[in-house]
Scaffold this active site. Structure first.
Site, PDB file in Angstrom:
ATOM      1  N   ARG A 107       0.813  -1.235   0.000  1.00  0.00           N
ATOM      2  CA  ARG A 107       0.000   0.000   0.000  1.00  0.00           C
ATOM      3  C   ARG A 107       0.839   1.274   0.000  1.00  0.00           C
ATOM      4  O   ARG A 107       0.384   2.340   0.394  1.00  0.00           O
ATOM      5  CB  ARG A 107      -0.974   0.028   1.178  1.00  0.00           C
ATOM      6  CG  ARG A 107      -1.973  -1.111   1.135  1.00  0.00           C
ATOM      7  CD  ARG A 107      -3.235  -0.775   1.887  1.00  0.00           C
ATOM      8  NE  ARG A 107      -4.163  -1.870   1.790  1.00  0.00           N
ATOM      9  CZ  ARG A 107      -4.209  -2.893   2.649  1.00  0.00           C
ATOM     10  NH1 ARG A 107      -3.387  -2.928   3.669  1.00  0.00           N
ATOM     11  NH2 ARG A 107      -5.074  -3.854   2.483  1.00  0.00           N
ATOM     12  N   LYS A 129       3.057  11.641 -10.784  1.00  0.00           N
ATOM     13  CA  LYS A 129       2.313  10.685 -11.625  1.00  0.00           C
ATOM     14  C   LYS A 129       3.177   9.461 -11.872  1.00  0.00           C
ATOM     15  O   LYS A 129       4.329   9.581 -12.305  1.00  0.00           O
ATOM     16  CB  LYS A 129       1.968  11.317 -12.974  1.00  0.00           C
ATOM     17  CG  LYS A 129       0.753  12.223 -12.931  1.00  0.00           C
ATOM     18  CD  LYS A 129       0.376  12.644 -14.342  1.00  0.00           C
ATOM     19  CE  LYS A 129      -0.793  13.591 -14.352  1.00  0.00           C
ATOM     20  NZ  LYS A 129      -1.076  14.098 -15.721  1.00  0.00           N
ATOM     21  N   GLU A 171       9.645  17.893 -24.580  1.00  0.00           N
ATOM     22  CA  GLU A 171       8.966  18.317 -23.345  1.00  0.00           C
ATOM     23  C   GLU A 171       9.515  19.676 -22.879  1.00  0.00           C
ATOM     24  O   GLU A 171       8.783  20.484 -22.324  1.00  0.00           O
ATOM     25  CB  GLU A 171       9.120  17.266 -22.239  1.00  0.00           C
ATOM     26  CG  GLU A 171       8.425  15.928 -22.513  1.00  0.00           C
ATOM     27  CD  GLU A 171       6.899  15.958 -22.293  1.00  0.00           C
ATOM     28  OE1 GLU A 171       6.327  17.010 -21.996  1.00  0.00           O
ATOM     29  OE2 GLU A 171       6.287  14.872 -22.446  1.00  0.00           O
ATOM     30  N   GLU A 217      -4.980  17.003 -11.084  1.00  0.00           N
ATOM     31  CA  GLU A 217      -5.501  17.292 -12.421  1.00  0.00           C
ATOM     32  C   GLU A 217      -7.027  17.362 -12.433  1.00  0.00           C
ATOM     33  O   GLU A 217      -7.689  16.677 -13.210  1.00  0.00           O
ATOM     34  CB  GLU A 217      -4.993  16.227 -13.410  1.00  0.00           C
ATOM     35  CG  GLU A 217      -4.931  16.744 -14.828  1.00  0.00           C
ATOM     36  CD  GLU A 217      -4.171  15.821 -15.773  1.00  0.00           C
ATOM     37  OE1 GLU A 217      -3.092  15.324 -15.401  1.00  0.00           O
ATOM     38  OE2 GLU A 217      -4.684  15.610 -16.868  1.00  0.00           O
ATOM     39  N   ARG A 222      -3.458  21.582 -14.546  1.00  0.00           N
ATOM     40  CA  ARG A 222      -2.381  20.616 -14.812  1.00  0.00           C
ATOM     41  C   ARG A 222      -2.482  20.040 -16.224  1.00  0.00           C
ATOM     42  O   ARG A 222      -1.472  19.642 -16.814  1.00  0.00           O
ATOM     43  CB  ARG A 222      -2.386  19.489 -13.763  1.00  0.00           C
ATOM     44  CG  ARG A 222      -1.216  18.547 -13.932  1.00  0.00           C
ATOM     45  CD  ARG A 222      -0.978  17.649 -12.743  1.00  0.00           C
ATOM     46  NE  ARG A 222       0.176  16.792 -12.994  1.00  0.00           N
ATOM     47  CZ  ARG A 222       0.813  16.097 -12.061  1.00  0.00           C
ATOM     48  NH1 ARG A 222       0.409  16.152 -10.817  1.00  0.00           N
ATOM     49  NH2 ARG A 222       1.848  15.345 -12.371  1.00  0.00           N
ATOM     50  N   ASN A 226      -0.327  18.668 -20.793  1.00  0.00           N
ATOM     51  CA  ASN A 226      -0.681  17.628 -21.748  1.00  0.00           C
ATOM     52  C   ASN A 226      -0.784  18.141 -23.186  1.00  0.00           C
ATOM     53  O   ASN A 226      -1.256  17.429 -24.057  1.00  0.00           O
ATOM     54  CB  ASN A 226      -2.007  17.003 -21.332  1.00  0.00           C
ATOM     55  CG  ASN A 226      -1.803  15.601 -20.823  1.00  0.00           C
ATOM     56  OD1 ASN A 226      -2.115  14.652 -21.518  1.00  0.00           O
ATOM     57  ND2 ASN A 226      -1.257  15.461 -19.632  1.00  0.00           N
ATOM     58  N   HIS A 229      -0.257  15.834 -26.051  1.00  0.00           N
ATOM     59  CA  HIS A 229      -0.290  14.464 -25.538  1.00  0.00           C
ATOM     60  C   HIS A 229      -1.529  13.670 -25.945  1.00  0.00           C
ATOM     61  O   HIS A 229      -1.476  12.443 -25.974  1.00  0.00           O
ATOM     62  CB  HIS A 229      -0.154  14.459 -24.008  1.00  0.00           C
ATOM     63  CG  HIS A 229       1.255  14.746 -23.536  1.00  0.00           C
ATOM     64  ND1 HIS A 229       1.932  15.899 -23.868  1.00  0.00           N
ATOM     65  CD2 HIS A 229       2.116  14.020 -22.774  1.00  0.00           C
ATOM     66  CE1 HIS A 229       3.144  15.867 -23.308  1.00  0.00           C
ATOM     67  NE2 HIS A 229       3.277  14.746 -22.641  1.00  0.00           N
ATOM     68  N   HIS A 246       8.789   8.679 -26.716  1.00  0.00           N
ATOM     69  CA  HIS A 246       7.674   9.483 -26.206  1.00  0.00           C
ATOM     70  C   HIS A 246       7.742  10.939 -26.696  1.00  0.00           C
ATOM     71  O   HIS A 246       6.771  11.490 -27.218  1.00  0.00           O
ATOM     72  CB  HIS A 246       7.660   9.428 -24.675  1.00  0.00           C
ATOM     73  CG  HIS A 246       6.643  10.321 -24.043  1.00  0.00           C
ATOM     74  ND1 HIS A 246       5.282  10.129 -24.197  1.00  0.00           N
ATOM     75  CD2 HIS A 246       6.780  11.451 -23.281  1.00  0.00           C
ATOM     76  CE1 HIS A 246       4.633  11.082 -23.544  1.00  0.00           C
ATOM     77  NE2 HIS A 246       5.516  11.896 -22.984  1.00  0.00           N
TER      78      HIS A 246
HETATM   79  N1  GLY Z   1       3.404  14.848 -17.616  1.00  0.00           N
HETATM   80  C1  GLY Z   1       2.258  15.589 -17.334  1.00  0.00           C
HETATM   81  C2  GLY Z   1       1.954  15.724 -15.890  1.00  0.00           C
HETATM   82  O1  GLY Z   1       2.777  15.409 -15.059  1.00  0.00           O
HETATM   83  O2  GLY Z   1       0.884  16.152 -15.538  1.00  0.00           O
END
Ligand code: GLY
Length: 346
Positions: A107, A129, A171, A217, A222, A226, A229, A246
């Site tokens: 967990r 993330k 990026e 998000e 946030r 993207n 993306h 990517h």
């Molecule tokens: N890579 C996009 C984010 O971290 O929200």
């Protein structure tokens, strides 16, 4: 140059520290540290012999249920417990995969991110993330699991293959397109000078601001990260995470989404040209034959995490301005993919 950034999140905070090569592994104990890396990184960075190490194949296809399960079994077999720390040493794939293992093993256990690619330094190691891909989409299974610490050593970029450095530039340039008018010029100057410490510090500062405003998000803020993306992830997924890296897919995605933005009137033809030419001038792709498969790509775009019965995309206005736009018409996406294809396919 700023040498550290503190990022606050719902459960606490963590620091992103710029460190020397010799400090990358300082303070880890052989009893509690579990380091996950890939074969490319393991041949380039000297990992202290006393640490327990799991070395995985490089590449996006490792970000799968199969390798996630392998990580969990390795942790169990090697006695990891709730007090253990998982160290993710590598690019975005290792950070996301090892981070997801850290988020879910017993967990949740502590995670230290040591990104070794430009892309991971400026994006995936910061913001919490973590996750894996499935055949239905990129990053479709995952969690928000902030690290305990991020350590960045720009010196490791010196051994990064040119293609992977360019991959990270997609990026980097994205921050220049979506945030702070004027940032794009500074980023390009630092890239020209080879000053990747300044590049990374500026991008991390941008990312820190955004993720602190909208950690999970939910507000749309946030989602600006993207940009490129929705289309980029669909291309990657369509290609089964092969052929394009990517950042390369995101570069093509930014061109397509910017083309759509121009059609929708959120950005000018001049902005579209700046985006396309900037990416091209840094050796990034602006087209791929996969764009011909508009039906397949649109189907994948509908499975994007930003989608809610309609296709939503983060689109730019002027350079330095970006917002989430809902309900992008499918026929417009189809027509745009057709036109971009016609222009580029010879
Ligand atoms: N890579 C996009 C984010 O971290 O929200």
């Amino acid at each position: 140059m700023k040498t550290s950034e503190t990022i606050n999140h719902q459960r606490g905070s963590y620091s992103v520290q710029f460190v020397e090569l010799g400090e990358l592994f300082s303070g880890f104990s052989k009893e509690s540290a579990y380091l996950i890396t890939d074969q490319n990184v393991a041949t380039k960075i000297q990992i202290p012999a006393e640490l327990k190490v799991l070395t995985l194949p490089p590449g996006e296809t490792t970000k799968s249920l199969e390798f996630y399960s392998l990580c969990l079994d390795w942790l169990s077999k090697n006695g990891a417990n709730r007090k253990s720390t998982i160290i993710a040493l590598g690019g975005g794939v290792i950070g996301d995969l090892a981070g997801f293992a850290a988020a879910t093993y017993m967990r949740g256990v502590a995670l230290v991110m040591i990104p070794t690619s430009l892309l991971a330094m400026v994006d995936s190691s910061v913001g919490g993330k973590v996750g894996i891909d499935t055949e239905f989409g990129k990053n479709l299974v995952g969690s928000f699991w902030p690290p305990k610490e991020v350590r960045i050593c720009p010196q490791v970029l010196e051994s990064l293959p040119k293609r992977h450095l360019r991959n990270g530039l997609a990026e980097v340039l994205k921050y220049g397109f979506i945030m702070v008018p004027g940032l794009l010029q500074s980023l390009q100057k630092w890239i020209k000078d080879g000053d990747y410490a300044s590049v990374a510090a500026a991008c991390i500062h941008c990312k820190a601001q955004v993720v602190q405003e909208d950690e999970f998000e939910t507000s749309g803020r946030r989602a600006i990260l993207n940009f490129g993306h929705t289309v980029g992830h669909a291309i990657e997924s369509h290609l089964h995470y092969q052929d394009l890296l990517h950042g390369e897919a995101i570069s093509i995605g930014m061109v397509v989404e910017c083309y759509l933005a121009e059609k929708l009137g959120t950005c000018s033809a001049e902005t579209f040209n700046v985006v396309q030419q900037t990416l091209q001038s840094h050796g990034l792709p602006i087209w791929h034959p996969a764009l011909a498969n508009s039906e397949g790509l649109i189907k994948l775009m509908k499975q994007d995490k930003k989608a809610d019965h309609t296709i939503n995309m983060s689109l730019i206005g002027d350079i330095g301005v970006c917002k989430l736009v809902r309900g992008i018409p499918e026929d417009l996406i189809k027509a745009s993919l057709f036109e971009i294809n016609k222009k580029n396919a010879s």
